[in-house]
Design a protein around this motif. Sequence first.
Motif, PDB file in Angstrom:
ATOM      1  N   SER A  24       0.811  -1.225   0.000  1.00  0.00           N
ATOM      2  CA  SER A  24       0.000   0.000   0.000  1.00  0.00           C
ATOM      3  C   SER A  24       0.843   1.274   0.000  1.00  0.00           C
ATOM      4  CB  SER A  24      -0.919   0.012   1.229  1.00  0.00           C
ATOM      5  OG  SER A  24      -0.153  -0.052   2.428  1.00  0.00           O
ATOM      6  N   ILE A  25       2.141   1.169   0.207  1.00  0.00           N
ATOM      7  CA  ILE A  25       3.003   2.349   0.286  1.00  0.00           C
ATOM      8  C   ILE A  25       3.306   2.873  -1.115  1.00  0.00           C
ATOM      9  CG2 ILE A  25       5.297   3.172   0.973  1.00  0.00           C
ATOM     10  CD1 ILE A  25       5.223   1.214   3.260  1.00  0.00           C
ATOM     11  N   PHE A  26       3.230   4.195  -1.281  1.00  0.00           N
ATOM     12  CA  PHE A  26       3.550   4.805  -2.562  1.00  0.00           C
ATOM     13  C   PHE A  26       5.026   4.553  -2.903  1.00  0.00           C
ATOM     14  CE2 PHE A  26       0.033   7.719  -1.210  1.00  0.00           C
ATOM     15  CZ  PHE A  26      -0.864   7.309  -2.201  1.00  0.00           C
ATOM     16  N   PRO A  27       5.323   4.319  -4.186  1.00  0.00           N
ATOM     17  CA  PRO A  27       6.720   4.052  -4.573  1.00  0.00           C
ATOM     18  C   PRO A  27       7.686   5.149  -4.135  1.00  0.00           C
ATOM     19  CG  PRO A  27       5.239   3.520  -6.379  1.00  0.00           C
ATOM     20  CD  PRO A  27       4.402   4.179  -5.317  1.00  0.00           C
ATOM     21  N   GLU A  28       7.265   6.429  -4.241  1.00  0.00           N
ATOM     22  CA  GLU A  28       8.178   7.510  -3.856  1.00  0.00           C
ATOM     23  C   GLU A  28       8.443   7.512  -2.349  1.00  0.00           C
ATOM     24  OE1 GLU A  28       4.039   9.382  -4.490  1.00  0.00           O
ATOM     25  OE2 GLU A  28       5.302   7.828  -5.387  1.00  0.00           O
ATOM     26  N   ARG A  57      14.778  16.545   3.580  1.00  0.00           N
ATOM     27  CA  ARG A  57      13.930  17.344   2.688  1.00  0.00           C
ATOM     28  C   ARG A  57      13.529  16.548   1.451  1.00  0.00           C
ATOM     29  NH1 ARG A  57      17.679  21.451   4.179  1.00  0.00           N
ATOM     30  NH2 ARG A  57      18.887  21.066   2.268  1.00  0.00           N
ATOM     31  N   ARG A  58      14.449  15.724   0.962  1.00  0.00           N
ATOM     32  CA  ARG A  58      14.174  14.973  -0.267  1.00  0.00           C
ATOM     33  C   ARG A  58      13.179  13.850  -0.009  1.00  0.00           C
ATOM     34  NH1 ARG A  58      12.620  12.710  -3.804  1.00  0.00           N
ATOM     35  NH2 ARG A  58      13.555  11.999  -5.754  1.00  0.00           N
ATOM     36  N   TYR A  59      13.217  13.227   1.164  1.00  0.00           N
ATOM     37  CA  TYR A  59      12.344  12.099   1.489  1.00  0.00           C
ATOM     38  C   TYR A  59      11.570  12.419   2.770  1.00  0.00           C
ATOM     39  CZ  TYR A  59      15.739   9.984  -1.683  1.00  0.00           C
ATOM     40  OH  TYR A  59      16.558   9.724  -2.752  1.00  0.00           O
ATOM     41  N   PRO A  60      10.434  13.107   2.679  1.00  0.00           N
ATOM     42  CA  PRO A  60       9.697  13.560   3.878  1.00  0.00           C
ATOM     43  C   PRO A  60       9.399  12.465   4.894  1.00  0.00           C
ATOM     44  CG  PRO A  60       8.815  14.606   1.914  1.00  0.00           C
ATOM     45  CD  PRO A  60       9.807  13.585   1.428  1.00  0.00           C
ATOM     46  N   PRO A  61       9.021  11.230   4.491  1.00  0.00           N
ATOM     47  CA  PRO A  61       8.722  10.206   5.517  1.00  0.00           C
ATOM     48  C   PRO A  61       9.943   9.806   6.344  1.00  0.00           C
ATOM     49  CG  PRO A  61       7.799   9.575   3.373  1.00  0.00           C
ATOM     50  CD  PRO A  61       8.744  10.722   3.125  1.00  0.00           C
TER      51      PRO A  61
END
Length: 390
Positions: A24-28, A57-61
């Motif tokens: 269910s996790i988005f690829p990004e 900053r590039r990967y918010p999670p």
Amino acid sequence: IKGRANYACARRLALALDEGREQSIFPEDRLAYAVLESCAGIRPHGEIGSVPAALLRRYPPLRSLLRRAVAARAEQCTREQCAAEKSCPLGRRRTALGGADLIVANHDLVLRWPPDYPRFEHVIVDEVHELAQVADEVYALDLSPEEILERFDEIFGRPGSGRRRRRDSLLPPGTRRKLEADARAWRREISQEFVALGRALADDAGDFGEVQVPDPRGPRLGAAAAVASRVAHRLDQVADAAAAGGPADEGATGLDRSVGDLRNAAEALRLAFEEGRPEAVAGFEGVLAPFDRWRLMVRQVSPAESFHANFIDGLRSFAGVSASLFVADDAFAALGDLEIEARAGERLQRDSVPSPFPYAEHMRVVALEGGADLVDETTAVLESLARQLG
């Protein structure tokens, strides 16, 4: 040694990385899990507490994943759990600590020393002129939406992460199942109220999202105070429900701490907007859209009482040194808020060593009269001095 939140915890890291395999996790967003795994594997001693801001900053999670991959508090990872994970970075650092004769740590860790670490009786504090500011932070009541929701998830299990990880909660399985529907509703409500509180404060926020809550507060903050009161009431209700359903054995330690964090958050929210609070000052930071990452700090006017009760009174000796400790042979400017000299009595020893630098010969103090643009005038003076000095 650094604070335990700097080191990956093998058990919690595995749980966090497991989530990255869910379909269910988005690829990004899945890339954030790959970055977490890479950082944990290549950084010295598994130190993931200092991941470059560019990656955050590039990967918010990634910010949330990093917090969940460390055992920031003692009860989140016991010695027995560390012993079962031979490659655990935190476990290795803690084992090394147990055999140490001399420990080097920063001010913050020394004042927050975990209860399961070896005790110390003698302390030498370098740059002691900074200790009061650190104590001010350590003994403050503080909360952020992210951290409180994390405490919530530790108690009831993470929402929507599959049956296996929902069992990773601090409540007995029967109690967790009984409260599951209520917990989902409580979490949703608390999250929405936190955002509503941020929105209510937005008009009073400065350029960097700072809001000082005046005493007494004005009518403009009435809406924010009402939201704070509602969420504080709900946090207390959730804490009561969790405490009532917790295990009646030594395994309740982690639950007690998480429940205590919810109660402290409720107290901070009430105290922040309380009329006539003579012993504390309150302020928000990061009140910026989307209003879910702010932080509230309620600081004591003087941290001296907490500093002595929780730190100094348990020591056999304390030494503070600094190159800028004394002003005219007086340390009050640096240490007055901590009342170290005032409470030391006959035990106090002082040694003020004059600087070898000839200040009178090599320094000048100037004051600008001030005009239309102080910044431009100051720049011009600096340029003139630089040219004259070569």
